[in-house]
Design a protein around this motif. Sequence first.
Motif, PDB file in Angstrom:
ATOM      1  N   GLY A  96      27.670  34.948  43.371  1.00 42.49           N
ATOM      2  CA  GLY A  96      27.880  36.379  43.649  1.00 42.49           C
ATOM      3  C   GLY A  96      26.683  37.117  43.062  1.00 42.49           C
ATOM      4  O   GLY A  96      26.360  36.930  41.881  1.00 42.49           O
ATOM      5  N   ILE A 141      26.502  35.702  47.921  1.00 39.57           N
ATOM      6  CA  ILE A 141      27.038  36.889  48.600  1.00 39.57           C
ATOM      7  C   ILE A 141      26.715  38.171  47.818  1.00 39.57           C
ATOM      8  O   ILE A 141      26.748  38.178  46.579  1.00 39.57           O
ATOM      9  N   GLU A 196      35.786  41.621  41.394  1.00 37.72           N
ATOM     10  CA  GLU A 196      36.492  40.999  42.530  1.00 37.72           C
ATOM     11  C   GLU A 196      35.936  39.600  42.794  1.00 37.72           C
ATOM     12  O   GLU A 196      36.693  38.669  43.076  1.00 37.72           O
ATOM     13  N   TYR A 197      34.617  39.444  42.715  1.00 35.31           N
ATOM     14  CA  TYR A 197      34.012  38.132  42.969  1.00 35.31           C
ATOM     15  C   TYR A 197      34.583  37.102  41.980  1.00 35.31           C
ATOM     16  O   TYR A 197      34.963  35.993  42.376  1.00 35.31           O
ATOM     17  N   GLN A 199      37.539  33.507  42.729  1.00 32.73           N
ATOM     18  CA  GLN A 199      37.050  32.120  42.702  1.00 32.73           C
ATOM     19  C   GLN A 199      38.160  31.083  42.619  1.00 32.73           C
ATOM     20  O   GLN A 199      39.241  31.338  42.096  1.00 32.73           O
ATOM     21  N   TYR A 221      34.188  36.079  49.297  1.00 34.55           N
ATOM     22  CA  TYR A 221      33.742  35.864  47.905  1.00 34.55           C
ATOM     23  C   TYR A 221      34.009  34.413  47.483  1.00 34.55           C
ATOM     24  O   TYR A 221      33.206  33.782  46.824  1.00 34.55           O
ATOM     25  N   ARG A 222      35.185  33.914  47.853  1.00 32.56           N
ATOM     26  CA  ARG A 222      35.577  32.580  47.389  1.00 32.56           C
ATOM     27  C   ARG A 222      34.718  31.483  48.032  1.00 32.56           C
ATOM     28  O   ARG A 222      34.546  30.406  47.490  1.00 32.56           O
ATOM     29  N   LEU A 240      28.431  34.213  38.763  1.00 31.85           N
ATOM     30  CA  LEU A 240      28.096  35.625  38.984  1.00 31.85           C
ATOM     31  C   LEU A 240      26.722  35.932  38.376  1.00 31.85           C
ATOM     32  O   LEU A 240      26.496  35.670  37.182  1.00 31.85           O
ATOM     33  N   LEU A 269      37.375  40.065  52.618  1.00 30.88           N
ATOM     34  CA  LEU A 269      36.366  40.132  51.563  1.00 30.88           C
ATOM     35  C   LEU A 269      36.674  39.102  50.463  1.00 30.88           C
ATOM     36  O   LEU A 269      35.778  38.383  49.999  1.00 30.88           O
ATOM     37  N   VAL A 308      32.878  45.118  42.591  1.00 33.20           N
ATOM     38  CA  VAL A 308      32.567  43.895  43.339  1.00 33.20           C
ATOM     39  C   VAL A 308      32.381  42.726  42.366  1.00 33.20           C
ATOM     40  O   VAL A 308      32.845  41.615  42.611  1.00 33.20           O
ATOM     41  N   ALA A 311      42.643  35.855  47.750  1.00 33.96           N
ATOM     42  CA  ALA A 311      41.471  35.021  48.025  1.00 33.96           C
ATOM     43  C   ALA A 311      41.900  33.602  48.405  1.00 33.96           C
ATOM     44  O   ALA A 311      41.349  32.996  49.326  1.00 33.96           O
TER      45      ALA A 311
END
Length: 470
Positions: free
Chosen positions: A357, A261, A372-373, A377, A351-352, A385, A347, A369, A238
Amino acid sequence: MNLVVVSNRVARARANEPLTGGLAAALLPVVEKSGAIWVGSSGRVRDGLHKDSFAEVQALGAGALALLDLPAAHYGGYYEGFANSALWPALHSRSDLIHVSRDDYQSYREVNAFMARALMRFRKPDTAFWIQDYHFLSLGAELRDLGVRHPIGFFLHTPWPTRAIIGAVPHHRDLVEAMLAYDLIGFQTDDDCENFLGYLQSELGLKIEDGVVTSRHGKSRCAVFPIGIDVEKFALQAAKASSHPDVSRLRRSLHGEQLAIGVDRLDYSKGLVNRINAFDRMLTSQPALKRTVTLLQIATPSRGTIEAYGNLQSELAKLVSDVNGRHGETDWMPIRYLNRGYSQTVLAGLYRTARVGVVTPLHDGMNLVAKEYVAAQNPADPGVLVLSKFAGAANELQTALLVNPHEIDGMARAIATAFSMPLTERRMRWEAMMRKLRAGTIQQWFADFSDALEDAQASNRTVVSESVAV
Ligand code: ADQ
Protein backbone atom coordinates in the motif's frame (compact mmCIF):
# COMPACT_ATOMS: atom_id res chain seq x y z
CA MET A 1 -27.33 14.41 24.84
CA ASN A 2 -29.08 15.07 21.56
CA LEU A 3 -26.24 15.44 19.06
CA VAL A 4 -26.38 17.50 15.86
CA VAL A 5 -23.39 16.83 13.60
CA VAL A 6 -22.64 19.37 10.86
CA SER A 7 -20.34 18.97 7.87
CA ASN A 8 -20.15 20.42 4.39
CA ARG A 9 -20.57 17.08 2.66
CA VAL A 10 -22.73 14.35 4.06
CA ALA A 11 -22.83 10.71 3.18
CA ARG A 12 -25.39 9.62 0.65
CA ALA A 13 -26.39 13.00 -0.69
CA ARG A 14 -27.52 10.78 -3.53
CA ALA A 15 -28.51 7.14 -3.03
CA ASN A 16 -25.70 4.64 -3.74
CA GLU A 17 -23.19 7.37 -4.41
CA PRO A 18 -19.71 6.05 -3.52
CA LEU A 19 -18.11 7.88 -0.62
CA THR A 20 -14.82 9.30 -1.76
CA GLY A 21 -14.25 11.88 0.96
CA GLY A 22 -12.54 10.80 4.15
CA LEU A 23 -14.87 12.70 6.40
CA ALA A 24 -18.12 11.37 5.01
CA ALA A 25 -16.84 7.80 4.79
CA ALA A 26 -15.57 7.90 8.35
CA LEU A 27 -18.65 9.44 9.88
CA LEU A 28 -21.41 7.45 8.23
CA PRO A 29 -21.32 4.25 10.34
CA VAL A 30 -21.03 6.00 13.69
CA VAL A 31 -23.56 8.71 13.05
CA GLU A 32 -25.94 6.03 11.80
CA LYS A 33 -25.64 4.13 15.11
CA SER A 34 -25.61 7.11 17.47
CA GLY A 35 -29.05 8.49 16.70
CA ALA A 36 -27.54 11.88 15.89
CA ILE A 37 -28.92 14.29 13.31
CA TRP A 38 -26.37 14.89 10.55
CA VAL A 39 -26.78 18.19 8.71
CA GLY A 40 -24.89 19.14 5.57
CA SER A 41 -25.07 20.47 2.06
CA SER A 42 -27.36 18.75 -0.42
CA GLY A 43 -24.84 19.59 -3.12
CA ARG A 44 -27.40 21.92 -4.71
CA VAL A 45 -27.68 25.69 -4.60
CA ARG A 46 -30.68 27.96 -4.95
CA ASP A 47 -31.44 31.65 -5.19
CA GLY A 48 -33.53 33.53 -2.68
CA LEU A 49 -33.14 31.06 0.17
CA HIS A 50 -34.33 31.59 3.68
CA LYS A 51 -33.39 29.43 6.67
CA ASP A 52 -35.84 26.65 5.88
CA SER A 53 -34.14 25.50 2.74
CA PHE A 54 -33.89 21.85 3.72
CA ALA A 55 -34.14 19.86 0.54
CA GLU A 56 -34.99 16.78 2.49
CA VAL A 57 -34.75 15.13 5.88
CA GLN A 58 -34.38 11.36 5.72
CA ALA A 59 -33.93 8.64 8.32
CA LEU A 60 -30.38 7.62 9.10
CA GLY A 61 -30.27 4.69 11.52
CA ALA A 62 -31.81 5.88 14.77
CA GLY A 63 -31.26 9.51 13.72
CA ALA A 64 -31.68 11.60 10.59
CA LEU A 65 -29.85 13.08 7.67
CA ALA A 66 -30.84 16.66 6.83
CA LEU A 67 -29.73 18.04 3.49
CA LEU A 68 -29.60 21.75 2.96
CA ASP A 69 -29.54 23.74 -0.29
CA LEU A 70 -27.01 26.55 0.01
CA PRO A 71 -27.40 30.13 -1.28
CA ALA A 72 -26.35 30.29 -4.94
CA ALA A 73 -24.94 33.80 -4.65
CA HIS A 74 -22.35 32.76 -2.06
CA TYR A 75 -21.62 29.11 -2.77
CA GLY A 76 -18.71 29.64 -5.20
CA GLY A 77 -16.98 32.19 -2.97
CA TYR A 78 -17.47 29.95 0.05
CA TYR A 79 -16.57 26.52 -1.34
CA GLU A 80 -14.25 26.88 -4.33
CA GLY A 81 -13.14 30.26 -3.07
CA PHE A 82 -12.29 30.77 0.57
CA ALA A 83 -12.56 27.18 1.84
CA ASN A 84 -10.66 25.43 -0.92
CA SER A 85 -8.48 28.14 -2.45
CA ALA A 86 -7.39 29.86 0.75
CA LEU A 87 -7.91 27.62 3.77
CA TRP A 88 -7.18 24.19 2.25
CA PRO A 89 -3.81 25.18 0.71
CA ALA A 90 -2.76 27.02 3.87
CA LEU A 91 -3.79 24.17 6.16
CA HIS A 92 -1.62 21.89 3.99
CA SER A 93 1.30 24.32 4.11
CA ARG A 94 0.92 25.42 0.48
CA SER A 95 0.66 29.16 0.95
CA ASP A 96 1.96 29.50 -2.64
CA LEU A 97 -1.44 28.20 -3.82
CA ILE A 98 -3.58 30.63 -1.81
CA HIS A 99 -5.81 32.51 -4.19
CA VAL A 100 -8.76 34.59 -3.01
CA SER A 101 -11.11 36.83 -4.90
CA ARG A 102 -12.46 39.97 -3.31
CA ASP A 103 -15.78 38.67 -2.00
CA ASP A 104 -14.73 35.13 -1.07
CA TYR A 105 -14.33 35.80 2.63
CA GLN A 106 -17.67 37.57 2.81
CA SER A 107 -19.32 34.59 1.09
CA TYR A 108 -17.63 32.16 3.48
CA ARG A 109 -18.98 34.09 6.47
CA GLU A 110 -22.44 34.37 4.84
CA VAL A 111 -22.68 30.59 4.32
CA ASN A 112 -21.55 29.97 7.90
CA ALA A 113 -24.21 32.41 9.13
CA PHE A 114 -26.82 30.80 6.86
CA MET A 115 -26.00 27.35 8.23
CA ALA A 116 -26.26 28.68 11.80
CA ARG A 117 -29.78 30.00 11.13
CA ALA A 118 -30.79 26.69 9.56
CA LEU A 119 -29.49 24.76 12.57
CA MET A 120 -31.82 26.59 14.95
CA ARG A 121 -34.57 24.28 13.80
CA PHE A 122 -32.78 21.34 15.52
CA ARG A 123 -32.13 23.07 18.84
CA LYS A 124 -33.62 21.32 21.87
CA PRO A 125 -32.74 21.87 25.54
CA ASP A 126 -30.24 18.99 25.59
CA THR A 127 -28.76 19.53 22.11
CA ALA A 128 -25.01 19.63 21.54
CA PHE A 129 -23.60 20.74 18.17
CA TRP A 130 -20.54 19.09 16.70
CA ILE A 131 -19.16 21.03 13.71
CA GLN A 132 -16.77 19.35 11.28
CA ASP A 133 -13.85 20.82 9.44
CA TYR A 134 -12.43 23.95 7.86
CA HIS A 135 -15.58 24.88 5.91
CA PHE A 136 -17.17 26.02 9.17
CA LEU A 137 -14.51 27.71 11.28
CA SER A 138 -16.89 30.56 12.16
CA LEU A 139 -20.14 28.60 12.51
CA GLY A 140 -19.83 28.37 16.32
CA ALA A 141 -19.52 32.16 16.60
CA GLU A 142 -22.61 32.60 14.40
CA LEU A 143 -24.57 30.22 16.63
CA ARG A 144 -23.48 32.14 19.74
CA ASP A 145 -24.63 35.38 18.07
CA LEU A 146 -28.05 33.79 17.67
CA GLY A 147 -28.10 33.18 21.43
CA VAL A 148 -27.14 29.50 21.45
CA ARG A 149 -25.62 28.55 24.81
CA HIS A 150 -25.54 24.82 24.15
CA PRO A 151 -22.27 22.88 23.94
CA ILE A 152 -20.59 23.40 20.56
CA GLY A 153 -17.58 21.35 19.53
CA PHE A 154 -15.39 21.55 16.45
CA PHE A 155 -13.10 18.96 14.89
CA LEU A 156 -10.49 19.81 12.26
CA HIS A 157 -9.81 16.90 9.88
CA THR A 158 -6.82 18.59 8.22
CA PRO A 159 -3.50 19.62 9.76
CA TRP A 160 -3.14 23.02 11.46
CA PRO A 161 0.10 24.62 10.23
CA THR A 162 2.57 27.01 11.84
CA ARG A 163 1.69 30.61 12.66
CA ALA A 164 3.62 31.94 9.65
CA ILE A 165 1.63 29.83 7.21
CA ILE A 166 -1.83 30.36 8.67
CA GLY A 167 -0.88 34.03 8.87
CA ALA A 168 -0.85 34.08 5.06
CA VAL A 169 -4.65 33.53 4.99
CA PRO A 170 -6.55 36.81 4.65
CA HIS A 171 -8.63 37.54 7.80
CA HIS A 172 -6.83 34.83 9.79
CA ARG A 173 -7.20 36.69 13.10
CA ASP A 174 -10.93 37.16 12.61
CA LEU A 175 -11.36 33.49 11.88
CA VAL A 176 -9.33 32.16 14.76
CA GLU A 177 -11.06 34.54 17.15
CA ALA A 178 -14.39 33.21 15.87
CA MET A 179 -13.19 29.66 16.58
CA LEU A 180 -12.95 30.52 20.26
CA ALA A 181 -16.74 30.35 20.44
CA TYR A 182 -16.32 26.56 20.46
CA ASP A 183 -16.23 24.81 23.82
CA LEU A 184 -14.01 22.07 22.46
CA ILE A 185 -11.62 22.22 19.49
CA GLY A 186 -10.28 18.83 18.37
CA PHE A 187 -7.22 18.08 16.23
CA GLN A 188 -5.78 14.95 14.64
CA THR A 189 -2.27 15.17 16.12
CA ASP A 190 -0.21 16.79 18.88
CA ASP A 191 1.65 18.90 16.31
CA ASP A 192 -1.62 20.38 14.98
CA CYS A 193 -2.85 21.19 18.47
CA GLU A 194 0.50 22.73 19.47
CA ASN A 195 0.59 24.87 16.33
CA PHE A 196 -2.91 26.15 17.10
CA LEU A 197 -2.10 26.91 20.73
CA GLY A 198 1.13 28.56 19.59
CA TYR A 199 -0.88 30.87 17.32
CA LEU A 200 -3.25 31.79 20.15
CA GLN A 201 -0.33 32.68 22.38
CA SER A 202 1.91 34.49 19.96
CA GLU A 203 -0.58 36.10 17.56
CA LEU A 204 -3.52 36.79 19.90
CA GLY A 205 -1.61 37.05 23.17
CA LEU A 206 -3.96 34.64 24.94
CA LYS A 207 -3.17 32.61 28.03
CA ILE A 208 -3.41 28.84 27.89
CA GLU A 209 -3.53 26.50 30.81
CA ASP A 210 -3.61 22.71 30.33
CA GLY A 211 -4.93 23.12 26.80
CA VAL A 212 -7.72 25.51 27.90
CA VAL A 213 -7.75 29.03 26.46
CA THR A 214 -9.71 31.93 27.93
CA SER A 215 -11.15 34.54 25.59
CA ARG A 216 -14.12 36.92 25.47
CA HIS A 217 -16.30 33.91 24.59
CA GLY A 218 -15.37 32.02 27.76
CA LYS A 219 -13.16 28.97 27.77
CA SER A 220 -12.29 26.64 24.93
CA ARG A 221 -10.52 23.35 25.42
CA CYS A 222 -8.09 22.23 22.70
CA ALA A 223 -7.28 18.53 22.52
CA VAL A 224 -6.20 15.70 20.25
CA PHE A 225 -8.62 13.05 18.94
CA PRO A 226 -6.95 10.96 16.20
CA ILE A 227 -9.66 9.66 13.89
CA GLY A 228 -9.88 5.90 13.22
CA ILE A 229 -11.86 3.45 11.13
CA ASP A 230 -14.28 0.61 11.83
CA VAL A 231 -11.46 -1.96 11.84
CA GLU A 232 -13.44 -5.18 12.26
CA LYS A 233 -16.05 -4.22 9.69
CA PHE A 234 -13.41 -3.29 7.17
CA ALA A 235 -11.44 -6.52 7.74
CA LEU A 236 -14.60 -8.58 7.27
CA GLN A 237 -15.57 -6.64 4.14
CA ALA A 238 -12.10 -7.22 2.67
CA ALA A 239 -12.20 -10.96 3.31
CA LYS A 240 -15.63 -11.24 1.70
CA ALA A 241 -14.71 -8.99 -1.22
CA SER A 242 -12.08 -11.45 -2.48
CA SER A 243 -14.80 -13.13 -4.53
CA HIS A 244 -16.28 -9.86 -5.88
CA PRO A 245 -16.10 -9.89 -9.72
CA ASP A 246 -14.03 -6.65 -9.89
CA VAL A 247 -11.52 -8.06 -7.41
CA SER A 248 -11.32 -11.52 -9.06
CA ARG A 249 -10.76 -9.87 -12.44
CA LEU A 250 -7.92 -7.80 -11.04
CA ARG A 251 -6.28 -10.92 -9.54
CA ARG A 252 -6.62 -12.85 -12.82
CA SER A 253 -5.08 -9.98 -14.76
CA LEU A 254 -1.90 -9.98 -12.72
CA HIS A 255 -0.08 -13.01 -14.26
CA GLY A 256 2.11 -13.38 -11.19
CA GLU A 257 3.12 -9.72 -10.84
CA GLN A 258 2.98 -8.24 -7.35
CA LEU A 259 0.62 -5.31 -6.96
CA ALA A 260 1.14 -1.96 -5.22
CA ILE A 261 -1.93 0.19 -4.66
CA GLY A 262 -2.53 3.92 -4.15
CA VAL A 263 -6.03 5.32 -3.50
CA ASP A 264 -6.48 9.05 -3.18
CA ARG A 265 -8.61 12.02 -4.00
CA LEU A 266 -6.82 13.80 -6.82
CA ASP A 267 -5.34 16.49 -4.60
CA TYR A 268 -1.92 18.17 -4.51
CA SER A 269 -1.62 17.36 -0.80
CA LYS A 270 -1.57 13.62 -1.55
CA GLY A 271 1.91 13.60 -3.14
CA LEU A 272 0.81 11.77 -6.30
CA VAL A 273 3.45 13.25 -8.59
CA ASN A 274 6.25 12.31 -6.17
CA ARG A 275 4.83 8.80 -5.84
CA ILE A 276 4.75 8.21 -9.61
CA ASN A 277 8.27 9.61 -9.85
CA ALA A 278 9.41 7.18 -7.14
CA PHE A 279 7.87 4.23 -8.98
CA ASP A 280 9.60 5.39 -12.15
CA ARG A 281 12.92 5.75 -10.28
CA MET A 282 12.56 2.26 -8.83
CA LEU A 283 12.06 0.71 -12.28
CA THR A 284 15.00 2.68 -13.69
CA SER A 285 17.40 1.75 -10.89
CA GLN A 286 16.21 -1.87 -10.56
CA PRO A 287 15.19 -2.94 -14.07
CA ALA A 288 14.90 -6.57 -12.89
CA LEU A 289 11.62 -5.50 -11.24
CA LYS A 290 10.03 -4.83 -14.63
CA ARG A 291 7.24 -7.29 -15.43
CA THR A 292 7.25 -8.45 -11.77
CA VAL A 293 5.40 -5.46 -10.26
CA THR A 294 2.51 -3.14 -11.12
CA LEU A 295 1.14 -0.01 -9.48
CA LEU A 296 -2.64 0.41 -9.42
CA GLN A 297 -3.26 4.11 -8.77
CA ILE A 298 -6.85 5.14 -8.20
CA ALA A 299 -7.15 8.93 -8.17
CA THR A 300 -10.69 10.23 -7.93
CA PRO A 301 -11.14 13.71 -9.42
CA SER A 302 -11.94 16.28 -6.76
CA ARG A 303 -12.62 20.06 -6.83
CA GLY A 304 -11.96 20.01 -10.58
CA THR A 305 -13.17 23.58 -11.15
CA ILE A 306 -10.24 24.97 -9.14
CA GLU A 307 -7.23 25.73 -11.31
CA ALA A 308 -4.62 23.98 -9.13
CA TYR A 309 -6.66 20.74 -9.31
CA GLY A 310 -7.19 20.95 -13.07
CA ASN A 311 -3.46 21.51 -13.56
CA LEU A 312 -2.61 18.54 -11.35
CA GLN A 313 -4.99 16.28 -13.25
CA SER A 314 -3.27 17.14 -16.56
CA GLU A 315 0.20 16.83 -15.07
CA LEU A 316 -0.52 13.38 -13.64
CA ALA A 317 -2.10 12.04 -16.82
CA LYS A 318 0.98 13.15 -18.75
CA LEU A 319 3.40 11.75 -16.19
CA VAL A 320 1.72 8.34 -16.04
CA SER A 321 1.64 8.12 -19.80
CA ASP A 322 5.34 9.05 -19.96
CA VAL A 323 6.33 6.37 -17.39
CA ASN A 324 4.21 3.74 -19.13
CA GLY A 325 5.61 4.75 -22.50
CA ARG A 326 9.21 4.40 -21.32
CA HIS A 327 8.96 1.25 -19.20
CA GLY A 328 5.91 -0.55 -20.61
CA GLU A 329 5.92 -3.51 -22.97
CA THR A 330 3.33 -4.96 -25.33
CA ASP A 331 1.95 -7.20 -22.57
CA TRP A 332 2.86 -5.27 -19.40
CA MET A 333 2.23 -1.74 -18.15
CA PRO A 334 3.90 -0.54 -14.96
CA ILE A 335 1.04 1.77 -13.90
CA ARG A 336 -2.70 1.27 -14.14
CA TYR A 337 -4.23 4.67 -13.60
CA LEU A 338 -7.95 5.07 -12.89
CA ASN A 339 -9.96 8.25 -12.28
CA ARG A 340 -13.10 6.88 -10.71
CA GLY A 341 -14.74 5.94 -7.42
CA TYR A 342 -15.34 2.46 -6.03
CA SER A 343 -17.63 1.14 -3.32
CA GLN A 344 -16.00 0.54 0.05
CA THR A 345 -16.43 -3.21 -0.46
CA VAL A 346 -14.57 -3.29 -3.77
CA LEU A 347 -11.92 -0.96 -2.38
CA ALA A 348 -11.40 -3.31 0.58
CA GLY A 349 -10.91 -6.23 -1.83
CA LEU A 350 -8.46 -4.26 -3.97
CA TYR A 351 -6.39 -3.34 -0.90
CA ARG A 352 -6.23 -6.99 0.12
CA THR A 353 -5.01 -8.02 -3.33
CA ALA A 354 -2.08 -5.59 -3.14
CA ARG A 355 1.22 -6.65 -1.57
CA VAL A 356 2.13 -3.00 -1.01
CA GLY A 357 0.00 0.00 0.00
CA VAL A 358 1.59 3.31 -1.02
CA VAL A 359 0.29 6.28 0.98
CA THR A 360 2.66 9.19 0.52
CA PRO A 361 0.95 12.57 1.11
CA LEU A 362 3.06 15.71 1.44
CA HIS A 363 0.74 16.69 4.32
CA ASP A 364 -2.38 14.96 5.59
CA GLY A 365 -4.49 15.37 8.72
CA MET A 366 -4.72 11.62 9.26
CA ASN A 367 -5.18 9.62 6.01
CA LEU A 368 -7.78 6.89 6.34
CA VAL A 369 -6.56 4.98 3.28
CA ALA A 370 -3.45 4.00 5.27
CA LYS A 371 -5.63 2.57 8.03
CA GLU A 372 -8.03 0.88 5.61
CA TYR A 373 -5.15 -0.78 3.74
CA VAL A 374 -3.83 -2.28 6.99
CA ALA A 375 -7.26 -3.45 8.18
CA ALA A 376 -7.97 -5.12 4.83
CA GLN A 377 -4.93 -7.43 4.87
CA ASN A 378 -5.04 -11.19 5.07
CA PRO A 379 -3.60 -12.00 8.54
CA ALA A 380 -1.83 -15.08 7.16
CA ASP A 381 -0.08 -13.16 4.39
CA PRO A 382 -0.30 -9.41 5.02
CA GLY A 383 1.04 -6.71 2.72
CA VAL A 384 3.36 -3.84 3.62
CA LEU A 385 2.38 -0.20 4.08
CA VAL A 386 4.73 2.48 2.72
CA LEU A 387 3.63 5.60 4.56
CA SER A 388 4.62 9.27 4.49
CA LYS A 389 5.99 10.69 7.74
CA PHE A 390 3.76 13.70 7.08
CA ALA A 391 0.44 11.85 7.36
CA GLY A 392 -1.14 12.05 10.81
CA ALA A 393 -1.47 8.24 10.62
CA ALA A 394 2.34 7.93 10.88
CA ASN A 395 2.09 8.77 14.60
CA GLU A 396 0.26 5.51 15.19
CA LEU A 397 1.49 3.31 12.34
CA GLN A 398 5.15 3.38 13.28
CA THR A 399 5.87 -0.10 11.90
CA ALA A 400 4.94 0.94 8.37
CA LEU A 401 7.93 1.73 6.13
CA LEU A 402 7.99 5.45 6.87
CA VAL A 403 9.22 7.69 4.05
CA ASN A 404 9.81 11.33 3.26
CA PRO A 405 7.79 11.93 0.07
CA HIS A 406 10.23 14.65 -1.00
CA GLU A 407 13.07 12.08 -1.17
CA ILE A 408 12.30 10.24 -4.38
CA ASP A 409 15.24 7.81 -4.10
CA GLY A 410 14.34 6.88 -0.53
CA MET A 411 10.72 6.28 -1.55
CA ALA A 412 11.82 4.16 -4.52
CA ARG A 413 13.98 2.03 -2.21
CA ALA A 414 11.17 1.65 0.34
CA ILE A 415 8.70 0.43 -2.32
CA ALA A 416 11.25 -2.12 -3.57
CA THR A 417 11.95 -3.23 0.01
CA ALA A 418 8.23 -3.66 0.61
CA PHE A 419 7.87 -5.91 -2.46
CA SER A 420 10.64 -8.22 -1.24
CA MET A 421 9.90 -8.24 2.48
CA PRO A 422 9.81 -11.76 3.99
CA LEU A 423 6.58 -13.04 5.53
CA THR A 424 7.80 -13.03 9.16
CA GLU A 425 8.71 -9.35 9.01
CA ARG A 426 5.50 -8.47 7.19
CA ARG A 427 3.46 -10.19 9.88
CA MET A 428 5.33 -8.59 12.73
CA ARG A 429 4.89 -5.11 11.29
CA TRP A 430 1.24 -5.69 10.39
CA GLU A 431 0.27 -7.12 13.79
CA ALA A 432 1.75 -4.08 15.56
CA MET A 433 -0.26 -1.76 13.27
CA MET A 434 -3.48 -3.73 13.85
CA ARG A 435 -3.06 -3.35 17.60
CA LYS A 436 -2.91 0.42 17.11
CA LEU A 437 -5.96 0.45 14.84
CA ARG A 438 -7.99 -1.61 17.32
CA ALA A 439 -7.06 0.78 20.13
CA GLY A 440 -8.30 3.81 18.16
CA THR A 441 -11.40 2.94 16.18
CA ILE A 442 -13.89 5.39 14.74
CA GLN A 443 -16.35 4.33 17.46
CA GLN A 444 -13.78 5.25 20.11
CA TRP A 445 -13.10 8.60 18.42
CA PHE A 446 -16.79 9.45 18.31
CA ALA A 447 -17.33 8.48 21.95
CA ASP A 448 -14.20 10.31 23.17
CA PHE A 449 -15.13 13.55 21.42
CA SER A 450 -18.79 13.44 22.49
CA ASP A 451 -17.80 12.79 26.14
CA ALA A 452 -15.20 15.54 26.08
CA LEU A 453 -17.75 17.96 24.61
CA GLU A 454 -20.17 17.26 27.43
CA ASP A 455 -17.43 17.78 30.03
CA ALA A 456 -15.96 20.86 28.36
CA GLN A 457 -19.21 22.74 28.28
CA ALA A 458 -20.13 21.88 31.83
CA SER A 459 -16.96 23.56 33.10
CA ASN A 460 -16.38 26.25 30.45
CA ARG A 461 -19.36 28.46 29.86
CA THR A 462 -20.02 29.14 33.52
CA VAL A 463 -17.35 31.83 33.27
CA VAL A 464 -18.83 33.79 30.36
CA SER A 465 -19.66 36.81 32.53
CA GLU A 466 -16.09 37.22 33.83
CA SER A 467 -14.53 36.77 30.42
CA VAL A 468 -11.37 38.40 29.13
CA ALA A 469 -11.58 40.32 25.84
CA VAL A 470 -9.57 38.88 22.93
P1 ADQ B 1 -9.47 13.03 2.67
O1 ADQ B 1 -8.48 14.06 2.28
O2 ADQ B 1 -10.61 12.85 1.77
O3 ADQ B 1 -10.01 13.27 4.15
P2 ADQ B 1 -8.54 10.25 3.45
O4 ADQ B 1 -8.39 10.28 4.91
O5 ADQ B 1 -7.49 9.46 2.76
O6 ADQ B 1 -8.58 11.67 2.76
O7 ADQ B 1 -9.93 9.59 3.14
C1 ADQ B 1 -10.31 9.21 1.86
C2 ADQ B 1 -11.53 8.31 2.00
O8 ADQ B 1 -12.22 8.27 0.78
C3 ADQ B 1 -11.17 6.91 2.40
O9 ADQ B 1 -12.15 6.40 3.26
C4 ADQ B 1 -11.17 6.17 1.06
O10 ADQ B 1 -11.55 4.83 1.17
C5 ADQ B 1 -12.22 6.94 0.29
N1 ADQ B 1 -11.85 6.96 -1.14
C6 ADQ B 1 -10.78 7.57 -1.68
N2 ADQ B 1 -10.75 7.34 -3.02
C7 ADQ B 1 -11.81 6.57 -3.29
C8 ADQ B 1 -12.34 5.99 -4.47
N3 ADQ B 1 -11.76 6.15 -5.66
N4 ADQ B 1 -13.47 5.27 -4.38
C9 ADQ B 1 -14.07 5.11 -3.18
N5 ADQ B 1 -13.62 5.61 -2.03
C10 ADQ B 1 -12.51 6.34 -2.09
C11 ADQ B 1 -9.90 14.28 5.17
C12 ADQ B 1 -8.47 14.62 5.57
C13 ADQ B 1 -7.73 13.37 6.01
C14 ADQ B 1 -8.49 12.69 7.14
C15 ADQ B 1 -9.95 12.51 6.77
C16 ADQ B 1 -10.77 12.02 7.96
O11 ADQ B 1 -7.78 15.26 4.51
O12 ADQ B 1 -6.41 13.67 6.45
O13 ADQ B 1 -7.92 11.41 7.38
O14 ADQ B 1 -10.54 13.71 6.33
O15 ADQ B 1 -10.54 12.79 9.09
